[in-house]
Design a protein around this motif. Sequence first.
Motif, PDB file in Angstrom:
ATOM      1  N   VAL A   4      11.949   1.610   6.678  1.00  0.00           N
ATOM      2  CA  VAL A   4      11.375   2.364   7.801  1.00  0.00           C
ATOM      3  C   VAL A   4       9.907   1.957   7.981  1.00  0.00           C
ATOM      4  O   VAL A   4       9.187   1.763   7.002  1.00  0.00           O
ATOM      5  CB  VAL A   4      11.478   3.885   7.525  1.00  0.00           C
ATOM      6  CG1 VAL A   4      10.605   4.683   8.489  1.00  0.00           C
ATOM      7  CG2 VAL A   4      12.922   4.334   7.627  1.00  0.00           C
ATOM      8  N   ILE A   5       9.505   1.791   9.235  1.00  0.00           N
ATOM      9  CA  ILE A   5       8.105   1.449   9.503  1.00  0.00           C
ATOM     10  C   ILE A   5       7.274   2.720   9.375  1.00  0.00           C
ATOM     11  O   ILE A   5       7.402   3.642  10.173  1.00  0.00           O
ATOM     12  CB  ILE A   5       7.940   0.817  10.889  1.00  0.00           C
ATOM     13  CG1 ILE A   5       8.739  -0.492  10.957  1.00  0.00           C
ATOM     14  CG2 ILE A   5       6.472   0.549  11.197  1.00  0.00           C
ATOM     15  CD1 ILE A   5       8.736  -1.151  12.312  1.00  0.00           C
ATOM     16  N   LEU A   6       6.449   2.763   8.351  1.00  0.00           N
ATOM     17  CA  LEU A   6       5.672   3.961   8.059  1.00  0.00           C
ATOM     18  C   LEU A   6       4.329   3.969   8.779  1.00  0.00           C
ATOM     19  O   LEU A   6       3.736   5.023   8.984  1.00  0.00           O
ATOM     20  CB  LEU A   6       5.441   4.083   6.559  1.00  0.00           C
ATOM     21  CG  LEU A   6       6.706   4.255   5.703  1.00  0.00           C
ATOM     22  CD1 LEU A   6       6.373   4.161   4.223  1.00  0.00           C
ATOM     23  CD2 LEU A   6       7.375   5.591   6.003  1.00  0.00           C
ATOM     24  N   GLU A  20       0.842  -1.199   0.000  1.00  0.00           N
ATOM     25  CA  GLU A  20       0.000   0.000   0.000  1.00  0.00           C
ATOM     26  C   GLU A  20       0.870   1.239   0.000  1.00  0.00           C
ATOM     27  O   GLU A  20       2.071   1.157   0.253  1.00  0.00           O
ATOM     28  CB  GLU A  20      -0.882   0.033   1.259  1.00  0.00           C
ATOM     29  CG  GLU A  20      -2.035  -0.932   1.230  1.00  0.00           C
ATOM     30  CD  GLU A  20      -2.780  -0.953   2.545  1.00  0.00           C
ATOM     31  OE1 GLU A  20      -2.676   0.026   3.303  1.00  0.00           O
ATOM     32  OE2 GLU A  20      -3.449  -1.953   2.807  1.00  0.00           O
ATOM     33  N   GLU A  21       0.242   2.361  -0.258  1.00  0.00           N
ATOM     34  CA  GLU A  21       0.968   3.622  -0.206  1.00  0.00           C
ATOM     35  C   GLU A  21       0.696   4.281   1.152  1.00  0.00           C
ATOM     36  O   GLU A  21      -0.444   4.385   1.583  1.00  0.00           O
ATOM     37  CB  GLU A  21       0.501   4.526  -1.341  1.00  0.00           C
ATOM     38  CG  GLU A  21       1.432   5.693  -1.554  1.00  0.00           C
ATOM     39  CD  GLU A  21       1.124   6.421  -2.865  1.00  0.00           C
ATOM     40  OE1 GLU A  21       0.497   7.480  -2.774  1.00  0.00           O
ATOM     41  OE2 GLU A  21       1.509   5.920  -3.929  1.00  0.00           O
ATOM     42  N   VAL A  22       1.768   4.665   1.815  1.00  0.00           N
ATOM     43  CA  VAL A  22       1.643   5.381   3.092  1.00  0.00           C
ATOM     44  C   VAL A  22       2.519   6.625   2.997  1.00  0.00           C
ATOM     45  O   VAL A  22       3.710   6.535   2.683  1.00  0.00           O
ATOM     46  CB  VAL A  22       2.111   4.513   4.281  1.00  0.00           C
ATOM     47  CG1 VAL A  22       1.958   5.281   5.596  1.00  0.00           C
ATOM     48  CG2 VAL A  22       1.340   3.204   4.346  1.00  0.00           C
ATOM     49  N   ALA A  23       1.938   7.762   3.257  1.00  0.00           N
ATOM     50  CA  ALA A  23       2.642   9.048   3.202  1.00  0.00           C
ATOM     51  C   ALA A  23       3.392   9.209   1.871  1.00  0.00           C
ATOM     52  O   ALA A  23       4.528   9.695   1.840  1.00  0.00           O
ATOM     53  CB  ALA A  23       3.616   9.184   4.379  1.00  0.00           C
ATOM     54  N   GLY A  24       2.772   8.758   0.813  1.00  0.00           N
ATOM     55  CA  GLY A  24       3.361   8.917  -0.512  1.00  0.00           C
ATOM     56  C   GLY A  24       4.475   7.928  -0.830  1.00  0.00           C
ATOM     57  O   GLY A  24       5.112   8.034  -1.873  1.00  0.00           O
ATOM     58  N   ARG A  25       4.680   6.939   0.056  1.00  0.00           N
ATOM     59  CA  ARG A  25       5.737   5.953  -0.168  1.00  0.00           C
ATOM     60  C   ARG A  25       5.101   4.583  -0.376  1.00  0.00           C
ATOM     61  O   ARG A  25       4.044   4.282   0.200  1.00  0.00           O
ATOM     62  CB  ARG A  25       6.675   5.873   1.038  1.00  0.00           C
ATOM     63  CG  ARG A  25       7.274   7.171   1.474  1.00  0.00           C
ATOM     64  CD  ARG A  25       8.459   7.557   0.633  1.00  0.00           C
ATOM     65  NE  ARG A  25       9.477   6.531   0.615  1.00  0.00           N
ATOM     66  CZ  ARG A  25      10.589   6.589  -0.120  1.00  0.00           C
ATOM     67  NH1 ARG A  25      10.806   7.646  -0.895  1.00  0.00           N
ATOM     68  NH2 ARG A  25      11.473   5.621  -0.099  1.00  0.00           N
ATOM     69  N   THR A  26       5.758   3.738  -1.182  1.00  0.00           N
ATOM     70  CA  THR A  26       5.257   2.379  -1.355  1.00  0.00           C
ATOM     71  C   THR A  26       5.703   1.544  -0.161  1.00  0.00           C
ATOM     72  O   THR A  26       6.887   1.477   0.159  1.00  0.00           O
ATOM     73  CB  THR A  26       5.818   1.765  -2.649  1.00  0.00           C
ATOM     74  OG1 THR A  26       5.454   2.619  -3.723  1.00  0.00           O
ATOM     75  CG2 THR A  26       5.264   0.375  -2.875  1.00  0.00           C
ATOM     76  N   ALA A  27       4.727   0.933   0.498  1.00  0.00           N
ATOM     77  CA  ALA A  27       5.024   0.176   1.718  1.00  0.00           C
ATOM     78  C   ALA A  27       4.504  -1.253   1.602  1.00  0.00           C
ATOM     79  O   ALA A  27       3.449  -1.490   1.026  1.00  0.00           O
ATOM     80  CB  ALA A  27       4.390   0.862   2.920  1.00  0.00           C
ATOM     81  N   ILE A  28       5.275  -2.170   2.150  1.00  0.00           N
ATOM     82  CA  ILE A  28       4.872  -3.579   2.191  1.00  0.00           C
ATOM     83  C   ILE A  28       4.187  -3.824   3.529  1.00  0.00           C
ATOM     84  O   ILE A  28       4.751  -3.521   4.578  1.00  0.00           O
ATOM     85  CB  ILE A  28       6.091  -4.499   2.038  1.00  0.00           C
ATOM     86  CG1 ILE A  28       6.751  -4.270   0.685  1.00  0.00           C
ATOM     87  CG2 ILE A  28       5.696  -5.958   2.215  1.00  0.00           C
ATOM     88  CD1 ILE A  28       8.127  -4.866   0.567  1.00  0.00           C
ATOM     89  N   ARG A  29       2.975  -4.337   3.453  1.00  0.00           N
ATOM     90  CA  ARG A  29       2.237  -4.601   4.702  1.00  0.00           C
ATOM     91  C   ARG A  29       2.583  -6.007   5.205  1.00  0.00           C
ATOM     92  O   ARG A  29       2.496  -6.986   4.471  1.00  0.00           O
ATOM     93  CB  ARG A  29       0.736  -4.498   4.466  1.00  0.00           C
ATOM     94  CG  ARG A  29      -0.054  -4.527   5.766  1.00  0.00           C
ATOM     95  CD  ARG A  29      -1.525  -4.321   5.528  1.00  0.00           C
ATOM     96  NE  ARG A  29      -2.099  -5.425   4.795  1.00  0.00           N
ATOM     97  CZ  ARG A  29      -3.104  -5.307   3.924  1.00  0.00           C
ATOM     98  NH1 ARG A  29      -3.617  -4.142   3.653  1.00  0.00           N
ATOM     99  NH2 ARG A  29      -3.570  -6.371   3.309  1.00  0.00           N
ATOM    100  N   VAL A  30       3.006  -6.078   6.443  1.00  0.00           N
ATOM    101  CA  VAL A  30       3.406  -7.353   7.042  1.00  0.00           C
ATOM    102  C   VAL A  30       2.564  -7.605   8.283  1.00  0.00           C
ATOM    103  O   VAL A  30       2.389  -6.716   9.113  1.00  0.00           O
ATOM    104  CB  VAL A  30       4.906  -7.319   7.432  1.00  0.00           C
ATOM    105  CG1 VAL A  30       5.309  -8.596   8.146  1.00  0.00           C
ATOM    106  CG2 VAL A  30       5.775  -7.114   6.194  1.00  0.00           C
ATOM    107  N   ASP A  31       2.031  -8.819   8.395  1.00  0.00           N
ATOM    108  CA  ASP A  31       1.256  -9.204   9.575  1.00  0.00           C
ATOM    109  C   ASP A  31       2.131 -10.017  10.513  1.00  0.00           C
ATOM    110  O   ASP A  31       2.848 -10.914  10.069  1.00  0.00           O
ATOM    111  CB  ASP A  31       0.059 -10.078   9.170  1.00  0.00           C
ATOM    112  CG  ASP A  31      -0.946  -9.314   8.331  1.00  0.00           C
ATOM    113  OD1 ASP A  31      -0.757  -8.099   8.142  1.00  0.00           O
ATOM    114  OD2 ASP A  31      -1.914  -9.945   7.879  1.00  0.00           O
ATOM    115  N   GLN A  58       3.272  12.424   6.598  1.00  0.00           N
ATOM    116  CA  GLN A  58       4.243  12.859   5.593  1.00  0.00           C
ATOM    117  C   GLN A  58       5.640  12.532   6.103  1.00  0.00           C
ATOM    118  O   GLN A  58       5.901  12.569   7.305  1.00  0.00           O
ATOM    119  CB  GLN A  58       4.076  14.343   5.229  1.00  0.00           C
ATOM    120  CG  GLN A  58       4.504  15.337   6.272  1.00  0.00           C
ATOM    121  CD  GLN A  58       5.923  15.836   6.061  1.00  0.00           C
ATOM    122  OE1 GLN A  58       6.523  15.592   5.014  1.00  0.00           O
ATOM    123  NE2 GLN A  58       6.470  16.505   7.068  1.00  0.00           N
ATOM    124  N   VAL A  59       6.511  12.146   5.189  1.00  0.00           N
ATOM    125  CA  VAL A  59       7.870  11.776   5.573  1.00  0.00           C
ATOM    126  C   VAL A  59       8.844  12.291   4.514  1.00  0.00           C
ATOM    127  O   VAL A  59       8.529  12.307   3.316  1.00  0.00           O
ATOM    128  CB  VAL A  59       7.997  10.243   5.757  1.00  0.00           C
ATOM    129  CG1 VAL A  59       7.761   9.497   4.458  1.00  0.00           C
ATOM    130  CG2 VAL A  59       9.358   9.864   6.335  1.00  0.00           C
TER     131      VAL A  59
END
Lengths: 337, 199
Positions: free
Chosen positions: A172-174, A140-151, A193-194
């Motif tokens: 970095v954990i967003l 997913e996108e978080v604060a304009g960055r592409t992030a991998i969601r991990v459970d 935002q980051v």
Amino acid sequence: MTRKVFLAAVSAGLVAAAGIWAFRAGRSSPGAEPDTESLVRRAWVDSKLVALEGDQEIQVEDGRVLRAHVLTSRQGDLRIEYRSAPLAGITVWETPTRTYRYSPRSQRLTVTERLASPTEDAGRELQLIRNYAVHRSGEEEVAGRTAIRVDLRPRSGKGTWKQIWIDRETAVILRSDAQTARGRIVRSTRFTQVRYLPAGSEPDAAAFMPGPALMKQLVRDSGSAIERLDLPELNRRAGFAVRLPAQLPRGYTLSGAYETSCPCRTPHSAARLEFTDGLNTLSLFQCGSPRCTSAENCFAAGGEAPQAVRAERDGIYFLAVGDLPRAELDQLIRSAK
Amino acid sequence: MWKGEAMTCSRVQEILPDYAVELLDRRLQAAVDAHLAICAGCRRELEAQERALELVTTLGGRTPAAGLFHAVRNEIESGRARQERPGWLAWFNFLPVRVAATGLAMASVALALLAPIGGPLLPPVPDLHPGPRVQGGQVARGPLAHSIRQHARSAADGPLADRVAWEAMAQLAESEEDRERRELSQPRREGVRPRSDAR
């Protein structure tokens, strides 16, 4: 439709389904991307050595949403400035060895030392992997960055589990959500935002220390002792025989025994036992000192909190705090001998 | 074959076609003659072969129709030549089977597009920041805030801890402690008994 055309259409449908599945599985499987456990390791090691500044939104246990500005360095320093009520103005400076906290309301600057042990971190890492199943659940996108969601879900038991969103490039954990087994979010932090700071443009060390004027107000934070004790020494300092729980929640082990201060009016020591399962922490406070002046002000008093359970047994006041169902916290206290 | 070797029936019947058209050498011819003289079974086999030979001779050769070779070749090269279908394909003559197969294909495509990848089916992720909500007015005060602050600071040091959130928890608890401290600095309230009385 002739039989031949029909068969071709059905076959094409099945082949397309297999192809789509393989494509999606390939995109998200650990085999096709960096191994998920390695990604999580990067998140808790490397991500703390990234220079950035950004704004975070925090949802805490009681549902309040707070805002903070965060600054970090490549040396592992951190500065948090809370910017919304009721914490507006509170600032935390953290180096790898010390944490300073300033509250404008009390006009007090406190300092505590930090425990830093690579051996301990490695042990905790193993414990986390042993107790939690780690898998990627999307991107997913978080604060304009592409992030991998991990459970990170407990392999057994019903404790709090976590979802973290890890920046694909920097680790970095967003965003981080702690959820109950039933899916209720108990705590959440996310960058709104980051901005990553390139080498040469990051702040100097002074940004991670209180200014000289504030330093004049510095006092040691007596409520956050970090010295780990063995049980005989803790018994001696606390003035009573500290009880150890015979039954711990699954996956938890004792990670530290600390002297703390009893919250009653008479200054005297109490005990705090700390347990961890690699991801979550559990504290068991206890006071059995004859110097304790008031049950109403000891660990058995002081309003309500969803993650706290207290009880009095055999003349000792207990308080268990942690991200666990109340029945498990209650059982922890009941089994203390 | 050795000279004077006795012929067996199987050996004789093996070479009977050549014997019938006198293609064997003299010695083998003589050995077959000797065997046929004493073996009625092989004689009958020889007679059957001679009748078949007579029939072929009587009917003579047949010339294929003009253009047959080219017609066969054209059929093969055009790809229209059909192979024999396996029997199971006959099932697809039935409408219910066709409908079921179509449904299966469509369901597979839908599943491939929509099903989660990489783990068990997960509950939907709840809304992250639905806005402020206080849970039943549960507030940690005084002594409890003191303990929660310590716990929060400890939890904040975990490897994947929400550092900023735990610190906020600690600060909220500390604010509460400060408020309590201010209240306690007022004249002592009634009802606070020594611990020995409380137990």
